[in-house]
Design a protein around this motif. Structure first.
Motif, PDB file in Angstrom:
ATOM      1  N   GLU A 241     -42.788  35.434  17.700  1.00 32.31           N
ATOM      2  CA  GLU A 241     -42.686  36.805  17.200  1.00 32.31           C
ATOM      3  C   GLU A 241     -41.319  37.051  16.552  1.00 32.31           C
ATOM      4  O   GLU A 241     -41.227  37.626  15.458  1.00 32.31           O
ATOM      5  N   LEU A 242     -40.268  36.617  17.238  1.00 33.70           N
ATOM      6  CA  LEU A 242     -38.929  36.837  16.700  1.00 33.70           C
ATOM      7  C   LEU A 242     -38.675  35.965  15.485  1.00 33.70           C
ATOM      8  O   LEU A 242     -38.022  36.396  14.524  1.00 33.70           O
ATOM      9  N   ALA A 243     -39.192  34.741  15.497  1.00 36.16           N
ATOM     10  CA  ALA A 243     -39.044  33.864  14.336  1.00 36.16           C
ATOM     11  C   ALA A 243     -39.687  34.502  13.104  1.00 36.16           C
ATOM     12  O   ALA A 243     -39.117  34.469  11.996  1.00 36.16           O
ATOM     13  N   HIS A 244     -40.877  35.082  13.282  1.00 39.95           N
ATOM     14  CA  HIS A 244     -41.563  35.750  12.178  1.00 39.95           C
ATOM     15  C   HIS A 244     -40.740  36.927  11.668  1.00 39.95           C
ATOM     16  O   HIS A 244     -40.610  37.121  10.445  1.00 39.95           O
ATOM     17  N   GLU A 245     -40.170  37.701  12.589  1.00 41.31           N
ATOM     18  CA  GLU A 245     -39.370  38.858  12.191  1.00 41.31           C
ATOM     19  C   GLU A 245     -38.133  38.431  11.400  1.00 41.31           C
ATOM     20  O   GLU A 245     -37.791  39.041  10.380  1.00 41.31           O
ATOM     21  N   VAL A 246     -37.465  37.382  11.853  1.00 42.49           N
ATOM     22  CA  VAL A 246     -36.277  36.887  11.158  1.00 42.49           C
ATOM     23  C   VAL A 246     -36.638  36.358   9.774  1.00 42.49           C
ATOM     24  O   VAL A 246     -35.956  36.643   8.782  1.00 42.49           O
ATOM     25  N   GLN A 247     -37.735  35.597   9.682  1.00 45.56           N
ATOM     26  CA  GLN A 247     -38.136  35.049   8.383  1.00 45.56           C
ATOM     27  C   GLN A 247     -38.516  36.161   7.412  1.00 45.56           C
ATOM     28  O   GLN A 247     -38.143  36.118   6.233  1.00 45.56           O
ATOM     29  N   GLN A 248     -39.252  37.162   7.879  1.00 46.00           N
ATOM     30  CA  GLN A 248     -39.656  38.260   7.013  1.00 46.00           C
ATOM     31  C   GLN A 248     -38.459  39.074   6.532  1.00 46.00           C
ATOM     32  O   GLN A 248     -38.390  39.469   5.365  1.00 46.00           O
ATOM     33  N   ALA A 249     -37.496  39.299   7.411  1.00 43.22           N
ATOM     34  CA  ALA A 249     -36.301  40.038   7.023  1.00 43.22           C
ATOM     35  C   ALA A 249     -35.466  39.237   6.015  1.00 43.22           C
ATOM     36  O   ALA A 249     -34.908  39.799   5.062  1.00 43.22           O
ATOM     37  N   THR A 250     -35.393  37.933   6.225  1.00 42.38           N
ATOM     38  CA  THR A 250     -34.681  37.077   5.272  1.00 42.38           C
ATOM     39  C   THR A 250     -35.376  37.104   3.916  1.00 42.38           C
ATOM     40  O   THR A 250     -34.716  37.134   2.868  1.00 42.38           O
ATOM     41  N   MET A 251     -36.706  37.091   3.921  1.00 42.35           N
ATOM     42  CA  MET A 251     -37.454  37.149   2.668  1.00 42.35           C
ATOM     43  C   MET A 251     -37.176  38.449   1.923  1.00 42.35           C
ATOM     44  O   MET A 251     -36.977  38.452   0.702  1.00 42.35           O
ATOM     45  N   ARG A 252     -37.128  39.572   2.663  1.00 38.47           N
ATOM     46  CA  ARG A 252     -36.843  40.851   2.005  1.00 38.47           C
ATOM     47  C   ARG A 252     -35.449  40.843   1.387  1.00 38.47           C
ATOM     48  O   ARG A 252     -35.240  41.372   0.287  1.00 38.47           O
ATOM     49  N   ALA A 253     -34.497  40.221   2.076  1.00 38.99           N
ATOM     50  CA  ALA A 253     -33.146  40.121   1.520  1.00 38.99           C
ATOM     51  C   ALA A 253     -33.140  39.241   0.268  1.00 38.99           C
ATOM     52  O   ALA A 253     -32.463  39.555  -0.721  1.00 38.99           O
ATOM     53  N   PHE A 254     -33.883  38.146   0.310  1.00 41.36           N
ATOM     54  CA  PHE A 254     -33.958  37.227  -0.821  1.00 41.36           C
ATOM     55  C   PHE A 254     -34.624  37.885  -2.031  1.00 41.36           C
ATOM     56  O   PHE A 254     -34.153  37.775  -3.163  1.00 41.36           O
ATOM     57  N   LEU A 255     -35.724  38.590  -1.782  1.00 42.72           N
ATOM     58  CA  LEU A 255     -36.481  39.200  -2.883  1.00 42.72           C
ATOM     59  C   LEU A 255     -35.769  40.409  -3.474  1.00 42.72           C
ATOM     60  O   LEU A 255     -35.945  40.718  -4.657  1.00 42.72           O
ATOM     61  N   ALA A 256     -34.996  41.114  -2.660  1.00 44.55           N
ATOM     62  CA  ALA A 256     -34.223  42.270  -3.135  1.00 44.55           C
ATOM     63  C   ALA A 256     -35.090  43.297  -3.858  1.00 44.55           C
ATOM     64  O   ALA A 256     -34.710  43.837  -4.898  1.00 44.55           O
ATOM     65  N   GLY A 257     -36.281  43.548  -3.309  1.00 46.23           N
ATOM     66  CA  GLY A 257     -37.149  44.578  -3.864  1.00 46.23           C
ATOM     67  C   GLY A 257     -37.968  44.159  -5.060  1.00 46.23           C
ATOM     68  O   GLY A 257     -38.695  44.984  -5.638  1.00 46.23           O
ATOM     69  N   GLN A 258     -37.903  42.906  -5.451  1.00 44.01           N
ATOM     70  CA  GLN A 258     -38.651  42.403  -6.596  1.00 44.01           C
ATOM     71  C   GLN A 258     -39.781  41.490  -6.128  1.00 44.01           C
ATOM     72  O   GLN A 258     -39.861  41.115  -4.963  1.00 44.01           O
ATOM     73  N   ASN A 259     -40.670  41.128  -7.051  1.00 44.86           N
ATOM     74  CA  ASN A 259     -41.741  40.195  -6.725  1.00 44.86           C
ATOM     75  C   ASN A 259     -41.167  38.810  -6.462  1.00 44.86           C
ATOM     76  O   ASN A 259     -40.087  38.459  -6.954  1.00 44.86           O
ATOM     77  N   ASP A 260     -41.901  38.023  -5.690  1.00 42.70           N
ATOM     78  CA  ASP A 260     -41.454  36.662  -5.418  1.00 42.70           C
ATOM     79  C   ASP A 260     -41.429  35.870  -6.720  1.00 42.70           C
ATOM     80  O   ASP A 260     -42.202  36.102  -7.646  1.00 42.70           O
ATOM     81  N   GLY A 261     -40.531  34.925  -6.790  1.00 44.19           N
ATOM     82  CA  GLY A 261     -40.390  34.098  -7.991  1.00 44.19           C
ATOM     83  C   GLY A 261     -39.003  33.493  -8.053  1.00 44.19           C
ATOM     84  O   GLY A 261     -38.310  33.389  -7.034  1.00 44.19           O
ATOM     85  N   ARG A 262     -38.594  33.079  -9.204  1.00 45.50           N
ATOM     86  CA  ARG A 262     -37.319  32.388  -9.358  1.00 45.50           C
ATOM     87  C   ARG A 262     -36.141  33.304  -9.025  1.00 45.50           C
ATOM     88  O   ARG A 262     -36.127  34.473  -9.379  1.00 45.50           O
ATOM     89  N   ARG A 263     -35.175  32.703  -8.350  1.00 44.39           N
ATOM     90  CA  ARG A 263     -33.922  33.380  -8.052  1.00 44.39           C
ATOM     91  C   ARG A 263     -32.782  32.408  -8.301  1.00 44.39           C
ATOM     92  O   ARG A 263     -32.917  31.192  -8.117  1.00 44.39           O
ATOM     93  N   SER A 264     -31.647  32.950  -8.711  1.00 45.57           N
ATOM     94  CA  SER A 264     -30.453  32.139  -8.943  1.00 45.57           C
ATOM     95  C   SER A 264     -29.299  32.777  -8.187  1.00 45.57           C
ATOM     96  O   SER A 264     -28.905  33.910  -8.470  1.00 45.57           O
TER      97      SER A 264
END
Length: 280
Positions: A241-264
């Motif tokens: 449960e906690l692993a899922h929460e950490v991964q999802q929060a990291t994904m939100r930080a990575f995506l920064a409100g945009q759709n998934d895709g390339r990031r630099s």
């Protein structure tokens, strides 16, 4: 298919260390062999010279040097034989690879014109000993240089996860962040002092920036999980449960409100160079 140490490193860091290698070699400015005695920094071409890459890993810097200086002899050495695959050994005709310890290099005094190291010093128990060995095997007026990631201030892709972990996993997450960031030589001044204490002359430092390009969050996540053993162990020990929460929060930080895709993302490294004192 089981992943080897070399496979994991390539996914996590190898592609970025190759980018770093090119800019690092620009900074090292290996002198032409007929100007080694001058002791000054130059980007001239090499006539015939010998260089050693200490802690070569999967060969990013060794091969970059072999390509840039085709008439030079390049030696890459690493303590982990798993990195030194048969394919790597046969990549460049002027490069050879050996297994050995940075703190006890298996070469005689004054064996090389230039010694350099990429992304090694922060992972050693005794960095000063490795620098001393680089000096020992390098001829008078030769070049010594190194670069390390600016972990706390310059590795954005790791910082995203560590900050999330510190917020969501009280205590253990903060401890992980401290361990990953708490390494020696976190600024140019510290590297300058390390080189000066080793007796090197004409010491100079710089910060090098490279881009880390990811296809999507999955690409980012795979790179992150291979980046540091402490990160893998920490995440693997979390409850589902906690692993899922950490991964999802990291994904939100990575995506920064945009759709998934390339990031630099930007990554920075600290670099230092100096000249071995000449004979009297």
């Amino acid at each position: 298919m089981n992943s080897t140490s070399a496979d994991i490193y390539e996914i996590a860091m190898g592609r970025w260390s190759r980018r770093l290698s090119r800019s690092f070699l620009d900074f090292v400015a290996v002198p032409a062999s007929d100007s080694v005695s001058a002791g000054s920094f130059s980007s001239g071409s090499l006539a015939c010279s010998s260089l050693i890459d200490v802690g070569c890993g999967t060969g990013s810097l060794t091969l970059a040097a072999a390509t840039r200086y085709p008439d030079a002899k390049i030696v890459g050495i690493d303590l982990m034989p798993d990195y030194l695959t048969e394919a790597l050994r046969n990549t460049a005709p002027n490069a050879e690879f050996e297994t050995g310890d940075a703190a006890a290099l298996p070469f005689g005094d004054d064996s090389f014109d230039t010694a350099f190291s990429q992304l090694l010093l922060n992972d050693l128990d005794g960095p000063a000993r490795a620098v001393s060995e680089m000096v020992r095997v390098t001829r008078p007026n030769g070049r010594i240089a190194a670069t390390v990631w600016d972990r706390a201030g310059g590795l954005t892709f790791i910082r995203l996860f560590l900050d999330v972990a510190a917020i969501l996993v009280h205590g253990a997450g903060e401890e992980l962040r401290k361990k990953v960031f708490d390494v020696p030589y976190q600024n140019e001044d510290a590297l300058f002092d390390l080189w000066s204490d080793a007796g090197l002359h004409e010491v100079d430092t710089t910060t090098i920036a490279v881009r880390m390009d990811f296809l999507d969050f999955e690409d980012y996540w795979q790179s992150l999980m291979g980046a540091h053993s402490l990160i893998r162990e920490f995440f693997g020990n979390l409850s589902p449960e906690l692993a899922h929460e950490v991964q999802q929060a990291t994904m939100r930080a990575f995506l920064a409100g945009q759709n998934d895709g390339r990031r630099s993302l930007v990554a920075s490294a600290l670099a230092v160079r100096g000249v071995v004192p000449g004979t009297a």
